[in-house]
Design a protein around this motif. Sequence first.
Motif, PDB file in Angstrom:
ATOM      1  N   LYS A 190       0.831  -1.208   0.000  1.00 25.50           N
ATOM      2  CA  LYS A 190       0.000   0.000   0.000  1.00 25.50           C
ATOM      3  C   LYS A 190       0.865   1.258   0.000  1.00 25.50           C
ATOM      4  O   LYS A 190       0.576   2.222  -0.723  1.00 25.50           O
ATOM      5  CB  LYS A 190      -0.910   0.003   1.231  1.00 25.50           C
ATOM      6  CG  LYS A 190      -1.966  -1.082   1.229  1.00 25.50           C
ATOM      7  CD  LYS A 190      -2.778  -1.039   2.516  1.00 25.50           C
ATOM      8  CE  LYS A 190      -3.783  -2.173   2.569  1.00 25.50           C
ATOM      9  NZ  LYS A 190      -4.556  -2.160   3.848  1.00 25.50           N
ATOM     10  N   LEU A 191       1.926   1.246   0.803  1.00 25.42           N
ATOM     11  CA  LEU A 191       2.781   2.430   0.898  1.00 25.42           C
ATOM     12  C   LEU A 191       3.521   2.664  -0.415  1.00 25.42           C
ATOM     13  O   LEU A 191       3.658   3.810  -0.867  1.00 25.42           O
ATOM     14  CB  LEU A 191       3.777   2.258   2.046  1.00 25.42           C
ATOM     15  CG  LEU A 191       4.611   3.495   2.403  1.00 25.42           C
ATOM     16  CD1 LEU A 191       3.722   4.642   2.843  1.00 25.42           C
ATOM     17  CD2 LEU A 191       5.609   3.160   3.517  1.00 25.42           C
ATOM     18  N   VAL A 233      -7.090   8.368  -3.956  1.00 24.52           N
ATOM     19  CA  VAL A 233      -6.730   8.344  -2.546  1.00 24.52           C
ATOM     20  C   VAL A 233      -6.261   6.948  -2.199  1.00 24.52           C
ATOM     21  O   VAL A 233      -6.936   5.963  -2.486  1.00 24.52           O
ATOM     22  CB  VAL A 233      -7.930   8.717  -1.658  1.00 24.52           C
ATOM     23  CG1 VAL A 233      -7.530   8.720  -0.191  1.00 24.52           C
ATOM     24  CG2 VAL A 233      -8.480  10.072  -2.060  1.00 24.52           C
ATOM     25  N   SER A 234      -5.079   6.845  -1.603  1.00 17.09           N
ATOM     26  CA  SER A 234      -4.505   5.534  -1.327  1.00 17.09           C
ATOM     27  C   SER A 234      -5.265   4.823  -0.216  1.00 17.09           C
ATOM     28  O   SER A 234      -5.823   5.443   0.683  1.00 17.09           O
ATOM     29  CB  SER A 234      -3.039   5.671  -0.927  1.00 17.09           C
ATOM     30  OG  SER A 234      -2.933   6.335   0.316  1.00 17.09           O
ATOM     31  N   ALA A 235      -5.285   3.512  -0.304  1.00 20.51           N
ATOM     32  CA  ALA A 235      -5.912   2.714   0.752  1.00 20.51           C
ATOM     33  C   ALA A 235      -5.204   2.931   2.075  1.00 20.51           C
ATOM     34  O   ALA A 235      -5.818   2.925   3.140  1.00 20.51           O
ATOM     35  CB  ALA A 235      -5.874   1.237   0.368  1.00 20.51           C
ATOM     36  N   ASN A 236      -3.905   3.147   2.026  1.00 22.53           N
ATOM     37  CA  ASN A 236      -3.130   3.409   3.239  1.00 22.53           C
ATOM     38  C   ASN A 236      -3.618   4.678   3.925  1.00 22.53           C
ATOM     39  O   ASN A 236      -3.768   4.734   5.144  1.00 22.53           O
ATOM     40  CB  ASN A 236      -1.644   3.543   2.872  1.00 22.53           C
ATOM     41  CG  ASN A 236      -0.777   3.776   4.088  1.00 22.53           C
ATOM     42  OD1 ASN A 236      -0.715   2.935   4.973  1.00 22.53           O
ATOM     43  ND2 ASN A 236      -0.111   4.930   4.138  1.00 22.53           N
ATOM     44  N   MET A 237      -3.917   5.718   3.143  1.00 21.83           N
ATOM     45  CA  MET A 237      -4.413   6.970   3.686  1.00 21.83           C
ATOM     46  C   MET A 237      -5.782   6.776   4.321  1.00 21.83           C
ATOM     47  O   MET A 237      -6.060   7.236   5.417  1.00 21.83           O
ATOM     48  CB  MET A 237      -4.510   8.014   2.559  1.00 21.83           C
ATOM     49  CG  MET A 237      -4.920   9.394   3.014  1.00 21.83           C
ATOM     50  SD  MET A 237      -3.545  10.311   3.696  1.00 21.83           S
ATOM     51  CE  MET A 237      -2.568  10.589   2.219  1.00 21.83           C
ATOM     52  N   LEU A 238      -6.668   6.085   3.619  1.00 24.58           N
ATOM     53  CA  LEU A 238      -8.026   5.884   4.120  1.00 24.58           C
ATOM     54  C   LEU A 238      -8.031   5.085   5.402  1.00 24.58           C
ATOM     55  O   LEU A 238      -8.734   5.392   6.352  1.00 24.58           O
ATOM     56  CB  LEU A 238      -8.870   5.160   3.062  1.00 24.58           C
ATOM     57  CG  LEU A 238      -9.205   5.968   1.801  1.00 24.58           C
ATOM     58  CD1 LEU A 238      -9.821   5.050   0.759  1.00 24.58           C
ATOM     59  CD2 LEU A 238     -10.157   7.100   2.139  1.00 24.58           C
ATOM     60  N   LYS A 239      -7.198   4.048   5.454  1.00 22.16           N
ATOM     61  CA  LYS A 239      -7.221   3.172   6.623  1.00 22.16           C
ATOM     62  C   LYS A 239      -6.521   3.805   7.809  1.00 22.16           C
ATOM     63  O   LYS A 239      -6.996   3.744   8.940  1.00 22.16           O
ATOM     64  CB  LYS A 239      -6.543   1.841   6.275  1.00 22.16           C
ATOM     65  CG  LYS A 239      -6.540   0.862   7.432  1.00 22.16           C
ATOM     66  CD  LYS A 239      -5.937  -0.455   7.030  1.00 22.16           C
ATOM     67  CE  LYS A 239      -5.895  -1.423   8.208  1.00 22.16           C
ATOM     68  NZ  LYS A 239      -5.304  -2.703   7.865  1.00 22.16           N
TER      69      LYS A 239
END
Length: 983
Positions: A697-698, A766-772
């Motif tokens: 993700k990163l 929007v990255s999944a890392n950001m959302l989570k």
Amino acid sequence: MLQCSWFPLCMEPLNLVAVANTLSAFSIHESLTRGQLSWKRISTWLSKTVKRDEALRFLEKICSQFIDKNSLSDVSMKSLSLMLMLFHDGHIILDSKSCAGFTMLRNLLHCLIGADSRPYGNIELRKRCIELIGYLFDFTSSKDYIMREFIADYVDITLRIAFKFMRNITDEATIDEINTLVLVTQKFFTDENSIISKRDVQNHIERFEVESWNMINDGGYSNNLQKICGVKILYACLKATNVKLRNYKFIGPLYNMYKTLAVRSSDHTNEIISENRNLEGKIVAEYYEFVAELFYIYLQDEPVDKWIPHIDWIEAVLHLVQVGGKKIFVPTIGILSQLFYKGVVKSKDIDRFISVTRLCWKSMLETNECRLAMDKIMELIFSSKFLECEDMKELTMEFTEEMVEKVEKIPGLSVVLVNGLEHIEDVHLANFYDALLTCLFYGIVPRRDKKIELQARSYVFELYHKAYPNCLSNMYVNTDTATRAHAVALLHKRITDNTEHAAKLLPMIIARLNESQNKRYFGDSLTHRHKNRLIQALFVLQPVLKKNDMVLLNSLMCENILSESSQPSVRIMQEWLIIKIYLESEILRGGVWNLFRQAQEKRVGSLCSIMSIVYHVARSLKSNLQSEFIDLSLEHMMPCCMLQQFNVRLYAQVLASKLYDLAKKMSYLAVTEKYKELYNSLTKSLQLGNLLKNSTKLQEDFYFTVFNPIDDYSLQTIFYELPRLSNVSSDEYILPQMFNKFGFKESNSHPLKIFNLKSDLSEASVSANMLKTFGNEGSTTRDDTNNISDYSTDIQKKFIPWKSMLPNEDELNETSGCLRSHREASIEGNKIILVASLVEKLPNLGGLSRTCEILGVAEFVMASLNHIEEKDFQSLSVSAEKLITLVEVKPHQLQQYLLEKKNMGYRLVGAEQTVNSTNLMEAKFEKKTVLVLGNEKAGIPANLIPLLDECVEIPQVGVVRSLNVHVTGAICLWECFKQHHSA
């Protein structure tokens, strides 16, 4: 924008009367303007839906209704003219000279022929026909040869009849009739491509002008409506006449008449109104508006030496403002401007001039509907000549301070303020830095219902802009973003022209940023938004800052990163600012290695930001500096790969690997050989457990893939793409096109661009890392919502659409009254009271208040209302106390309070384990119940238990003596709620 998708394509004949009346509800100068997209779509739809015979029958029917004195028309003249032009543009009827529709219209308009010489006839029909001619003329242009040729046959007779009506106005006339007469006359007079000769038009103007003079000078005319009509017609004549040919001999008589009426209006208003049933407030206001317009045109056109002597124009403005309506301010501000610019205001007049100007200002703020007048007064008070006068400068400062104070209370005031700042010359700008910063950071957190509306409008705006880039060129999504965009364009222009402004503004912005430093804040809160806007402003300043200022800015950004955990949007922009500074300054870049040590001492989590900075700097450096910097970067990152914090280890391993890959790509052999074994170990480590999923993700995050700190330095990135990709609420975005509208110009002296050269960021999600990781309450756009589903198979059931419209914590202070009323209505009949006067611990009280709000308890009783101000209370209540009814009853007053409630018909129930207590599962709660909770240790005192009608206890199977009092209260309230809300 008006759409015609709601018009069905049906096989049955269309009800054209209903269509006409529906369309007439829209403004023909806004949403339904001829030639615009909505007009074209409706005319196209009509051409496919309405047959020629149907349109002719509709026209014949309406014309017959107008001609028949005893018949009421189904449509107005406005509706008829609208339909006729739509039929014309759709090539249904009236598209050729031989069309039968023109014959029908001639039959209708036949009543006008010779009407100026005939005393008898259908007067009402003539008025309606003149109205129709006016509307048709207003719709057409010089290119509409057929329609213009038809109208030309009736222009001369229309003006002759209008002249006759003007001379014969009686007390029975209405103001609408006068306005129709004036508007039709003005349209024919001011048409640049007149359908009658200019000589004929000028002859008509002279006739109307002379008659208007006679009315104003009371030449045999007595009623006020004639005088009002005369003033309006005179204004129309004056506007249609060349400036050099204008004759102002009427000014003296007009001033004498106006002055008399002005005194009477202010002293004997009731007498004036009783003189004529039509002379009501609106009519009087219109009269004074046109008087003021005539005065303004006169003062604007004539040199001072030709002005009529002995007229006190400041006194005249004072009278006009006192007796006029809200439209009076535009011409009166114009008069004040002429007096000041032409040097008529002498030292002895300054106090009176300031007094009248202040009166205009206060009145405009109170009415809050004078946008054009506000813009004109801004132009006056911010002009160089005005600011060069010390007394006037103080007045401008006073007005500006008041605007800054009230900018968030008065809608649209921010737009007026930023428009006014455009007029300030560079030498005076320093006096108004606070006002400029107010506009740069303007905007509150909208209520959730407003936020939903703004997000919907933003989405629609974006779709329309893509499909029809020219149709919405003047439309703003909201005044907040429009104000900020305008202020950014103004800031950029001023600091590009004079870099000293940037040096002076920097400490002011830093001071505002420091006010919120190390304070806890939530995503999408007002503090979060302010931080975003402050750093966005710093991005505009940064390229023109001097070395000392750059050192100060770098120190601030580094300290913020080291000392506080920020929201993603703030953190990324802080990192980006430091990256830009390090790429431009080799001296400051060397200080990055000290940040690793400081992070270990102050906040280990900040190492993620520091390593991100190092990674971007390494990628962007020139090749002759890159190898050494990558070597030092890996040297400092490798120890971080073994730190305790998971996120730090993750960032270190991912970014170290990416830097090694870069060194390998650039053939930096010394680096690759030195760290080869460590790189192999990192590669294996990233394939294990949680590191595999999270590192993926990163690595796919836009920040480490497509973002380029040099190439992406643009308004598009700063104000649109980064907020979007860092999950900020969409009502905070500013489209880059908006900066164009406010005159933003790219300059060789400043590298800031409007648009990105590449579309990589625009295509990123929007990255999944950001959302989570951050879980912000922002709004995604484009396909981001689809991407979220890839990482989640379930959704919180807490989300309820209508509850998302309720305000957040920042809004509760101003809306709690409204919400409380809504809540009370929703729990009508519920009279449950929870008494917690014996409870001492604040977290328990905070939790109980939250439970009371959720389950609709009528009253929550505490020992002291001061408890709600404590942090321990608020941490569990989450502002629920602002939405419920609170009552203060001290423990020693509790006995008396319970007795009073018992006498009022309440049943007293205690949550206590007694010999005779009832199992909660078997208890029956009445609607009027007082539930009493005991102290955390002692429970309910023995002297209160006899007062209770019943004690209930919660069944338990464990060995611990009792439940926490908050839990006990919540379980009992739930049982009560369940019994009375079983549906």
